[in-house]
Design an enzyme around this catalytic site. Structure first.
Site, PDB file in Angstrom:
ATOM      1  N   TYR A  16     -53.037  40.473  20.069  1.00 59.03           N
ATOM      2  CA  TYR A  16     -54.444  40.098  20.022  1.00 59.03           C
ATOM      3  C   TYR A  16     -54.715  38.782  19.280  1.00 59.03           C
ATOM      4  CZ  TYR A  16     -54.869  44.870  21.600  1.00 59.03           C
ATOM      5  OH  TYR A  16     -54.737  46.025  22.319  1.00 59.03           O
ATOM      6  N   HIS A  21     -61.555  38.279  21.097  1.00 63.36           N
ATOM      7  CA  HIS A  21     -61.949  39.497  20.379  1.00 63.36           C
ATOM      8  C   HIS A  21     -61.737  39.349  18.874  1.00 63.36           C
ATOM      9  CE1 HIS A  21     -63.750  43.199  21.361  1.00 63.36           C
ATOM     10  NE2 HIS A  21     -62.695  43.979  21.446  1.00 63.36           N
ATOM     11  N   TYR A  71     -58.017  48.984  15.096  1.00 67.51           N
ATOM     12  CA  TYR A  71     -58.508  48.470  16.365  1.00 67.51           C
ATOM     13  C   TYR A  71     -60.027  48.379  16.296  1.00 67.51           C
ATOM     14  CZ  TYR A  71     -53.862  48.905  18.276  1.00 67.51           C
ATOM     15  OH  TYR A  71     -52.529  48.743  18.496  1.00 67.51           O
ATOM     16  N   ASN A  73     -62.511  49.408  18.010  1.00 70.05           N
ATOM     17  CA  ASN A  73     -63.367  50.585  18.175  1.00 70.05           C
ATOM     18  C   ASN A  73     -63.244  51.593  17.029  1.00 70.05           C
ATOM     19  OD1 ASN A  73     -60.856  51.532  18.834  1.00 70.05           O
ATOM     20  ND2 ASN A  73     -61.426  52.362  20.827  1.00 70.05           N
TER      21      ASN A  73
END
Length: 188
Positions: A16, A21, A71, A73
């Site tokens: 990532y 993000h 993460y 979420n």
């Protein structure tokens, strides 16, 4: 006691890195550098010792800057305990995150409101039990994406930040952080 908790949202791991993000992570690192804040070790209560709460934390007298080590979420599971640990009220929480509905080069600082489908914000709302916190939304939607078949947010946020947009994003974050610091100073 710090007056504000600033949480930059992102996803952990090499996969990532340098994706849209992780704009929140980039902004927190930039703000820490701008304020000349050194990375600090967080002294965790025993009940938290089973998991790493944050990968990076910076602290001054008035501010705690954090990058949750989870993460996106699951962000609320880190942000909520940090609010309690530092005794910061939710209306002094500022969450920096990507927004796929805002055109790249733009940002928005707003108080309260729904998650708008952002899973990190959904998690924070769920764990804190309130929508009453600040959002610093950094736009990631390419301008050429308007009026065409829009790339779904789930795909857009995981794209690597291109060289051509890196400078735009850097300048946007700089301007957004100036607005944020002005807001913080106005509440003194």
């Amino acid at each position: 006691m710090p007056r504000f908790l600033i949480a930059g949202l992102g996803n952990m791991g090499e996969k990532y890195e340098k994706t849209y993000h992780n704009v929140g992570f980039l902004a927190v690192d930039h703000l820490a550098q701008k304020l000349s804040l050194a990375q600090k070790t967080l002294q965790l209560p025993i009940r938290w010792s089973f998991r790493k709460i944050v990968s990076t934390i910076y602290r001054s007298e008035d501010l705690v800057l954090a990058k949750p080590s989870c993460y996106m979420n699951e962000s609320g599971g880190v942000v909520s305990p940090l609010l309690k640990h530092y005794n910061v009220p939710t209306d002094h929480l500022i969450v920096i995150h990507d927004d796929s509905d805002i055109i790249l080069g733009n940002f928005k600082l707003k108080f309260g409101g729904s998650s708008g489908g952002h899973r990190g914000i959904e998690s924070i709302i769920e764990t804190t039990g309130t929508q009453d916190f600040w959002h610093l939304k950094v736009g990631i939607r390419p301008e050429h994406d308007e009026g065409t078949i829009r790339l779904k947010a789930e795909r857009l946020v995981l794209q690597k930040i291109s060289k051509e947009t890196e400078e735009i994003l850097k300048n946007t974050i700089e301007t957004a952080l100036e607005t944020l610091l002005s807001h913080i100073n106005s509440t003194a």
